[in-house]
Design a protein around this motif. Structure first.
Motif, PDB file in Angstrom:
ATOM      1  N   LEU A  10       0.835  -1.195   0.000  1.00  0.00           N
ATOM      2  CA  LEU A  10       0.000   0.000   0.000  1.00  0.00           C
ATOM      3  C   LEU A  10       0.872   1.250   0.000  1.00  0.00           C
ATOM      4  O   LEU A  10       1.902   1.294   0.663  1.00  0.00           O
ATOM      5  CB  LEU A  10      -0.914   0.017   1.226  1.00  0.00           C
ATOM      6  CG  LEU A  10      -1.852  -1.170   1.406  1.00  0.00           C
ATOM      7  CD1 LEU A  10      -2.590  -1.053   2.737  1.00  0.00           C
ATOM      8  CD2 LEU A  10      -2.842  -1.254   0.258  1.00  0.00           C
ATOM      9  N   ASP A  14      -2.868   5.335   0.077  1.00  0.00           N
ATOM     10  CA  ASP A  14      -3.821   4.241   0.278  1.00  0.00           C
ATOM     11  C   ASP A  14      -4.115   4.056   1.766  1.00  0.00           C
ATOM     12  O   ASP A  14      -5.267   3.879   2.172  1.00  0.00           O
ATOM     13  CB  ASP A  14      -3.245   2.933  -0.285  1.00  0.00           C
ATOM     14  CG  ASP A  14      -3.004   3.003  -1.786  1.00  0.00           C
ATOM     15  OD1 ASP A  14      -3.798   3.648  -2.475  1.00  0.00           O
ATOM     16  OD2 ASP A  14      -2.009   2.399  -2.248  1.00  0.00           O
ATOM     17  N   VAL A  15      -3.056   4.081   2.574  1.00  0.00           N
ATOM     18  CA  VAL A  15      -3.211   3.920   4.024  1.00  0.00           C
ATOM     19  C   VAL A  15      -4.029   5.077   4.595  1.00  0.00           C
ATOM     20  O   VAL A  15      -4.890   4.877   5.460  1.00  0.00           O
ATOM     21  CB  VAL A  15      -1.833   3.837   4.710  1.00  0.00           C
ATOM     22  CG1 VAL A  15      -1.984   3.806   6.229  1.00  0.00           C
ATOM     23  CG2 VAL A  15      -1.078   2.613   4.238  1.00  0.00           C
ATOM     24  N   ARG A  17      -6.303   6.851   3.053  1.00  0.00           N
ATOM     25  CA  ARG A  17      -7.707   6.690   2.663  1.00  0.00           C
ATOM     26  C   ARG A  17      -8.404   5.618   3.489  1.00  0.00           C
ATOM     27  O   ARG A  17      -9.543   5.789   3.928  1.00  0.00           O
ATOM     28  CB  ARG A  17      -7.787   6.334   1.175  1.00  0.00           C
ATOM     29  CG  ARG A  17      -9.217   6.216   0.656  1.00  0.00           C
ATOM     30  CD  ARG A  17      -9.270   6.004  -0.844  1.00  0.00           C
ATOM     31  NE  ARG A  17      -8.523   4.816  -1.237  1.00  0.00           N
ATOM     32  CZ  ARG A  17      -7.370   4.840  -1.914  1.00  0.00           C
ATOM     33  NH1 ARG A  17      -6.833   5.995  -2.259  1.00  0.00           N
ATOM     34  NH2 ARG A  17      -6.747   3.718  -2.242  1.00  0.00           N
ATOM     35  N   GLU A  18      -7.728   4.510   3.741  1.00  0.00           N
ATOM     36  CA  GLU A  18      -8.332   3.390   4.468  1.00  0.00           C
ATOM     37  C   GLU A  18      -8.460   3.668   5.968  1.00  0.00           C
ATOM     38  O   GLU A  18      -9.369   3.150   6.620  1.00  0.00           O
ATOM     39  CB  GLU A  18      -7.508   2.121   4.254  1.00  0.00           C
ATOM     40  CG  GLU A  18      -7.529   1.579   2.842  1.00  0.00           C
ATOM     41  CD  GLU A  18      -8.918   1.122   2.429  1.00  0.00           C
ATOM     42  OE1 GLU A  18      -9.650   0.609   3.288  1.00  0.00           O
ATOM     43  OE2 GLU A  18      -9.276   1.301   1.252  1.00  0.00           O
ATOM     44  N   SER A  19      -7.565   4.462   6.517  1.00  0.00           N
ATOM     45  CA  SER A  19      -7.568   4.703   7.965  1.00  0.00           C
ATOM     46  C   SER A  19      -8.334   5.949   8.376  1.00  0.00           C
ATOM     47  O   SER A  19      -8.689   6.121   9.541  1.00  0.00           O
ATOM     48  CB  SER A  19      -6.129   4.822   8.474  1.00  0.00           C
ATOM     49  OG  SER A  19      -5.500   5.984   7.937  1.00  0.00           O
ATOM     50  N   PRO A  50      -1.681  -4.048   5.067  1.00  0.00           N
ATOM     51  CA  PRO A  50      -2.964  -3.869   5.754  1.00  0.00           C
ATOM     52  C   PRO A  50      -2.814  -3.757   7.275  1.00  0.00           C
ATOM     53  O   PRO A  50      -3.669  -3.155   7.946  1.00  0.00           O
ATOM     54  CB  PRO A  50      -3.745  -5.124   5.360  1.00  0.00           C
ATOM     55  CG  PRO A  50      -3.206  -5.477   4.017  1.00  0.00           C
ATOM     56  CD  PRO A  50      -1.731  -5.165   4.098  1.00  0.00           C
ATOM     57  N   VAL A  53      -2.784  -0.240   8.431  1.00  0.00           N
ATOM     58  CA  VAL A  53      -4.130   0.344   8.477  1.00  0.00           C
ATOM     59  C   VAL A  53      -4.822  -0.051   9.778  1.00  0.00           C
ATOM     60  O   VAL A  53      -5.451   0.785  10.447  1.00  0.00           O
ATOM     61  CB  VAL A  53      -4.964  -0.110   7.267  1.00  0.00           C
ATOM     62  CG1 VAL A  53      -6.397   0.413   7.375  1.00  0.00           C
ATOM     63  CG2 VAL A  53      -4.330   0.357   5.963  1.00  0.00           C
ATOM     64  N   ARG A  54      -4.711  -1.299  10.148  1.00  0.00           N
ATOM     65  CA  ARG A  54      -5.367  -1.771  11.376  1.00  0.00           C
ATOM     66  C   ARG A  54      -4.749  -1.110  12.605  1.00  0.00           C
ATOM     67  O   ARG A  54      -5.447  -0.783  13.576  1.00  0.00           O
ATOM     68  CB  ARG A  54      -5.279  -3.293  11.471  1.00  0.00           C
ATOM     69  CG  ARG A  54      -5.872  -4.007  10.270  1.00  0.00           C
ATOM     70  CD  ARG A  54      -6.325  -5.407  10.589  1.00  0.00           C
ATOM     71  NE  ARG A  54      -7.570  -5.388  11.367  1.00  0.00           N
ATOM     72  CZ  ARG A  54      -8.322  -6.464  11.588  1.00  0.00           C
ATOM     73  NH1 ARG A  54      -7.966  -7.636  11.072  1.00  0.00           N
ATOM     74  NH2 ARG A  54      -9.426  -6.392  12.301  1.00  0.00           N
ATOM     75  N   ARG A  57      -6.236   2.303  12.849  1.00  0.00           N
ATOM     76  CA  ARG A  57      -7.610   2.229  13.350  1.00  0.00           C
ATOM     77  C   ARG A  57      -7.628   1.934  14.842  1.00  0.00           C
ATOM     78  O   ARG A  57      -8.445   2.478  15.599  1.00  0.00           O
ATOM     79  CB  ARG A  57      -8.379   1.159  12.593  1.00  0.00           C
ATOM     80  CG  ARG A  57      -8.702   1.530  11.138  1.00  0.00           C
ATOM     81  CD  ARG A  57      -9.345   0.358  10.420  1.00  0.00           C
ATOM     82  NE  ARG A  57      -9.724   0.692   9.053  1.00  0.00           N
ATOM     83  CZ  ARG A  57     -10.093  -0.198   8.146  1.00  0.00           C
ATOM     84  NH1 ARG A  57     -10.160  -1.489   8.477  1.00  0.00           N
ATOM     85  NH2 ARG A  57     -10.414   0.184   6.930  1.00  0.00           N
ATOM     86  N   ASP A 229      -9.126  -4.646  15.678  1.00  0.00           N
ATOM     87  CA  ASP A 229      -7.881  -4.074  15.177  1.00  0.00           C
ATOM     88  C   ASP A 229      -6.766  -4.204  16.213  1.00  0.00           C
ATOM     89  O   ASP A 229      -5.609  -4.477  15.873  1.00  0.00           O
ATOM     90  CB  ASP A 229      -8.089  -2.606  14.809  1.00  0.00           C
ATOM     91  CG  ASP A 229      -9.002  -2.437  13.605  1.00  0.00           C
ATOM     92  OD1 ASP A 229      -8.831  -3.189  12.635  1.00  0.00           O
ATOM     93  OD2 ASP A 229      -9.883  -1.564  13.650  1.00  0.00           O
TER      94      ASP A 229
END
Length: 237
Positions: A10, A14-15, A17-19, A50, A53-54, A57, A229
């Motif tokens: 990523l 990208d990170v 946007r996802e977080s 990923p 990202v977790r 979160r 998470d």
């Protein structure tokens, strides 16, 4: 037999946007140790997974429940702690929130006692300063400071200067704890206590305590939502 493929790396965007964080915030939180360092390519581009990202979160949930400083400390420790120690650290946050809720509920009870003009016919049980500090989760020096600031007055002081707090003083102390925890400064707490005999004072302080309980509930739910998470961060240590 098909080979198991690794997820595509990523990018920082990208990170973000996802977080739900900005690109700069992702970089800042990486620098602070909230998430593991990204892999750097030959051209110095960051490459995330990923799990990053977790971790972000999880940080969001912890920050909502405990504040950003404590959340940073916990996330940094969770990445290297044993599962037992990590689970204990997360559980301690739940316990802390439960204690805050219990104290706010007790402050509400104290308010109801004041509203009902509880004063006649109550028992004569008292607490020492050590007992009261232990019940409130504060230091005895904090109670003495509140006394100096006019927020709390012992109902009796013995010849040996030992303080004794009766039901009324204990109730006041619980209200002070709740208001201080809600962010009220000393002058604001003093003003709130002075207004308690008035109807509007009781209602305003009651409103503050209701809001505090709502806030604690929201923080608890956020922490529960972050559970999966957090577990992923712990499992990947």
């Amino acid at each position: 037999m098909l080979e198991e493929t690794q997820p595509a790396p990523l990018r920082t965007v990208d990170v973000a946007r996802e977080s739900g964080y900005s690109v700069q915030q992702v970089r800042d939180l990486e620098r602070l140790g909230v998430i593991p360092p990204a892999v750097r390519s030959a051209n110095s581009y960051r490459s995330y997974t990923p799990l990053h990202v977790r971790a972000l979160r999880a940080y969001r949930g912890l920050a909502e429940a405990t504040g950003p400083f404590e959340a940073r400390r916990l996330l940094t420790e969770l990445r290297t702690a044993t599962p037992t120690d990590a689970a204990s650290a997360v559980n301690a946050v739940h316990v802390r929130l439960a204690r805050e809720r219990e104290e706010a509920l007790r402050a509400q009870q104290a308010l109801r006692a004041i509203e009902a003009e509880k004063g006649a016919g109550h028992d004569d049980d008292t607490m020492t300063i050590t007992e009261l500090a232990g019940a409130l989760g504060v230091r005895t020096s904090t109670l003495r400071f509140w006394e100096e600031e006019g927020l709390l007055t012992p109902e009796r002081v013995t010849s040996l200067r030992a303080r004794r707090y009766g039901p009324s003083a204990v109730g006041t102390a619980r209200i002070v704890v709740a208001l201080r925890s809600a962010g009220y400064g000393i002058p604001a707490v003093r003003e709130a206590l002075a207004s308690l005999p008035q109807d509007n004072g009781l209602e305003e302080t009651s409103r503050v305590l209701r809001n505090r309980l709502d806030r604690i509930a929201a923080r608890t739910v956020t922490l529960l939502r972050a559970g999966a998470d957090l577990a992923a961060v712990i499992d990947a240590r």
